[in-house]
Design a protein around this motif. Sequence first.
Motif, PDB file in Angstrom:
ATOM      1  N   GLU A 135       0.833  -1.217   0.000  1.00 24.48           N
ATOM      2  CA  GLU A 135       0.000   0.000   0.000  1.00 24.48           C
ATOM      3  C   GLU A 135       0.859   1.256   0.000  1.00 24.48           C
ATOM      4  O   GLU A 135       0.552   2.246  -0.678  1.00 24.48           O
ATOM      5  N   MET A 136       1.963   1.221   0.747  1.00 19.65           N
ATOM      6  CA  MET A 136       2.862   2.370   0.804  1.00 19.65           C
ATOM      7  C   MET A 136       3.531   2.601  -0.544  1.00 19.65           C
ATOM      8  O   MET A 136       3.669   3.745  -1.001  1.00 19.65           O
ATOM      9  N   VAL A 137       3.969   1.497  -1.199  1.00 20.46           N
ATOM     10  CA  VAL A 137       4.590   1.618  -2.515  1.00 20.46           C
ATOM     11  C   VAL A 137       3.590   2.210  -3.505  1.00 20.46           C
ATOM     12  O   VAL A 137       3.907   3.115  -4.295  1.00 20.46           O
ATOM     13  N   GLU A 138       2.348   1.682  -3.455  1.00 19.94           N
ATOM     14  CA  GLU A 138       1.307   2.185  -4.354  1.00 19.94           C
ATOM     15  C   GLU A 138       1.027   3.670  -4.110  1.00 19.94           C
ATOM     16  O   GLU A 138       0.896   4.459  -5.051  1.00 19.94           O
ATOM     17  N   LYS A 139       0.931   4.052  -2.843  1.00 20.22           N
ATOM     18  CA  LYS A 139       0.663   5.460  -2.502  1.00 20.22           C
ATOM     19  C   LYS A 139       1.795   6.366  -2.983  1.00 20.22           C
ATOM     20  O   LYS A 139       1.554   7.440  -3.537  1.00 20.22           O
ATOM     21  N   LEU A 140       3.045   5.951  -2.781  1.00 25.66           N
ATOM     22  CA  LEU A 140       4.191   6.742  -3.218  1.00 25.66           C
ATOM     23  C   LEU A 140       4.211   6.857  -4.738  1.00 25.66           C
ATOM     24  O   LEU A 140       4.471   7.929  -5.287  1.00 25.66           O
ATOM     25  N   ARG A 141       3.911   5.757  -5.438  1.00 23.81           N
ATOM     26  CA  ARG A 141       3.848   5.768  -6.905  1.00 23.81           C
ATOM     27  C   ARG A 141       2.816   6.778  -7.391  1.00 23.81           C
ATOM     28  O   ARG A 141       3.065   7.515  -8.338  1.00 23.81           O
ATOM     29  N   GLU A 142       1.655   6.799  -6.753  1.00 23.29           N
ATOM     30  CA  GLU A 142       0.580   7.698  -7.166  1.00 23.29           C
ATOM     31  C   GLU A 142       0.963   9.159  -6.938  1.00 23.29           C
ATOM     32  O   GLU A 142       0.713  10.018  -7.775  1.00 23.29           O
ATOM     33  N   ARG A 143       1.550   9.406  -5.803  1.00 17.52           N
ATOM     34  CA  ARG A 143       1.872  10.794  -5.462  1.00 17.52           C
ATOM     35  C   ARG A 143       3.049  11.340  -6.264  1.00 17.52           C
ATOM     36  O   ARG A 143       3.057  12.507  -6.641  1.00 17.52           O
ATOM     37  N   VAL A 144       4.063  10.518  -6.451  1.00 17.80           N
ATOM     38  CA  VAL A 144       5.298  11.005  -7.056  1.00 17.80           C
ATOM     39  C   VAL A 144       5.408  10.611  -8.527  1.00 17.80           C
ATOM     40  O   VAL A 144       6.200  11.184  -9.257  1.00 17.80           O
ATOM     41  N   ASN A 145       4.603   9.649  -8.949  1.00 15.13           N
ATOM     42  CA  ASN A 145       4.572   9.196 -10.334  1.00 15.13           C
ATOM     43  C   ASN A 145       5.920   8.607 -10.763  1.00 15.13           C
ATOM     44  O   ASN A 145       6.546   9.059 -11.711  1.00 15.13           O
ATOM     45  N   VAL A 146       6.368   7.601 -10.002  1.00 10.65           N
ATOM     46  CA  VAL A 146       7.587   6.858 -10.325  1.00 10.65           C
ATOM     47  C   VAL A 146       7.208   5.387 -10.483  1.00 10.65           C
ATOM     48  O   VAL A 146       6.088   4.974 -10.195  1.00 10.65           O
ATOM     49  N   SER A 147       8.180   4.597 -10.896  1.00 14.53           N
ATOM     50  CA  SER A 147       7.925   3.162 -11.078  1.00 14.53           C
ATOM     51  C   SER A 147       7.829   2.468  -9.714  1.00 14.53           C
ATOM     52  O   SER A 147       8.250   3.001  -8.690  1.00 14.53           O
ATOM     53  N   TYR A 148       7.322   1.218  -9.738  1.00 14.72           N
ATOM     54  CA  TYR A 148       7.238   0.426  -8.502  1.00 14.72           C
ATOM     55  C   TYR A 148       8.630   0.211  -7.920  1.00 14.72           C
ATOM     56  O   TYR A 148       8.831   0.317  -6.712  1.00 14.72           O
ATOM     57  N   GLU A 149       9.578  -0.064  -8.812  1.00 11.79           N
ATOM     58  CA  GLU A 149      10.938  -0.338  -8.360  1.00 11.79           C
ATOM     59  C   GLU A 149      11.538   0.871  -7.649  1.00 11.79           C
ATOM     60  O   GLU A 149      12.134   0.750  -6.578  1.00 11.79           O
ATOM     61  N   GLU A 150      11.373   2.063  -8.245  1.00  9.65           N
ATOM     62  CA  GLU A 150      11.918   3.278  -7.632  1.00  9.65           C
ATOM     63  C   GLU A 150      11.216   3.592  -6.315  1.00  9.65           C
ATOM     64  O   GLU A 150      11.853   3.994  -5.336  1.00  9.65           O
ATOM     65  N   ALA A 151       9.905   3.393  -6.265  1.00 10.54           N
ATOM     66  CA  ALA A 151       9.154   3.662  -5.040  1.00 10.54           C
ATOM     67  C   ALA A 151       9.589   2.721  -3.922  1.00 10.54           C
ATOM     68  O   ALA A 151       9.808   3.141  -2.779  1.00 10.54           O
ATOM     69  N   LYS A 152       9.726   1.422  -4.257  1.00 10.54           N
ATOM     70  CA  LYS A 152      10.129   0.440  -3.247  1.00 10.54           C
ATOM     71  C   LYS A 152      11.532   0.725  -2.738  1.00 10.54           C
ATOM     72  O   LYS A 152      11.802   0.713  -1.530  1.00 10.54           O
ATOM     73  N   ALA A 153      12.460   1.073  -3.661  1.00 10.96           N
ATOM     74  CA  ALA A 153      13.847   1.346  -3.265  1.00 10.96           C
ATOM     75  C   ALA A 153      13.911   2.570  -2.357  1.00 10.96           C
ATOM     76  O   ALA A 153      14.632   2.569  -1.345  1.00 10.96           O
ATOM     77  N   ALA A 154      13.151   3.600  -2.691  1.00  8.97           N
ATOM     78  CA  ALA A 154      13.157   4.821  -1.868  1.00  8.97           C
ATOM     79  C   ALA A 154      12.583   4.544  -0.487  1.00  8.97           C
ATOM     80  O   ALA A 154      13.105   5.032   0.528  1.00  8.97           O
ATOM     81  N   LEU A 155      11.516   3.751  -0.421  1.00  7.31           N
ATOM     82  CA  LEU A 155      10.929   3.419   0.887  1.00  7.31           C
ATOM     83  C   LEU A 155      11.870   2.561   1.721  1.00  7.31           C
ATOM     84  O   LEU A 155      12.009   2.774   2.932  1.00  7.31           O
ATOM     85  N   GLU A 156      12.518   1.597   1.092  1.00 10.38           N
ATOM     86  CA  GLU A 156      13.466   0.752   1.829  1.00 10.38           C
ATOM     87  C   GLU A 156      14.643   1.567   2.337  1.00 10.38           C
ATOM     88  O   GLU A 156      15.113   1.369   3.450  1.00 10.38           O
TER      89      GLU A 156
END
Length: 174
Positions: free
Chosen positions: A5-26
């Motif tokens: 859910e966090m990856v999805e939310k970050l993707r929606e807000r920032v408009n990046v790929s799943y991979e970039e969102a997951k890496a930034a969150l980690e």
Amino acid sequence: MEHIEMVEKLRERVNVSYEEAKAALEDNNWDLLDAMVQLEREGKMQDDYASAYSTQAEAEAQHKKREEQKEKSKTAVNSFFDEVKRLVMLANDHNLIISKDHKQIISIPISILIIILLLTLPAFGLIALGAVVAYFFGIRYSIRKGQNAVQPTGSSDGEGKDSETSSADEDLKE
């Protein structure tokens, strides 16, 4: 909130790929705000999101630009009012002189004349017609600034007089 859910939310807000969102969150221990800041620093945000959220430097630049625009508008407003003030002073310094047979009937400051004309605007045509008719009956108009008078239209000291009339006028004055 689960990681997906966090990856999805970050993707929606920032408009990046799943991979970039997951890496930034980690990288930021699954902190959503820190991940957004990291992506912003890396320049990975899309333009539409980046324009909505700005860094402190961008905010200061925008504030400085707004202040400069305010100063320019203040300068423009001040110069407008300075010009109005100059025109009012000029109108106060000049008089409309109405005369007949080289004798002054009335002297009205131009500023007062403008106010009268504005107040009687619906009757302006009648006023203008009256001024033209009065001109044909010997009324003359001139403008005087301070002590320097502009000669009334169509009148000079010797105009239309012969020598006998001039001497007769001088006898009457005595």
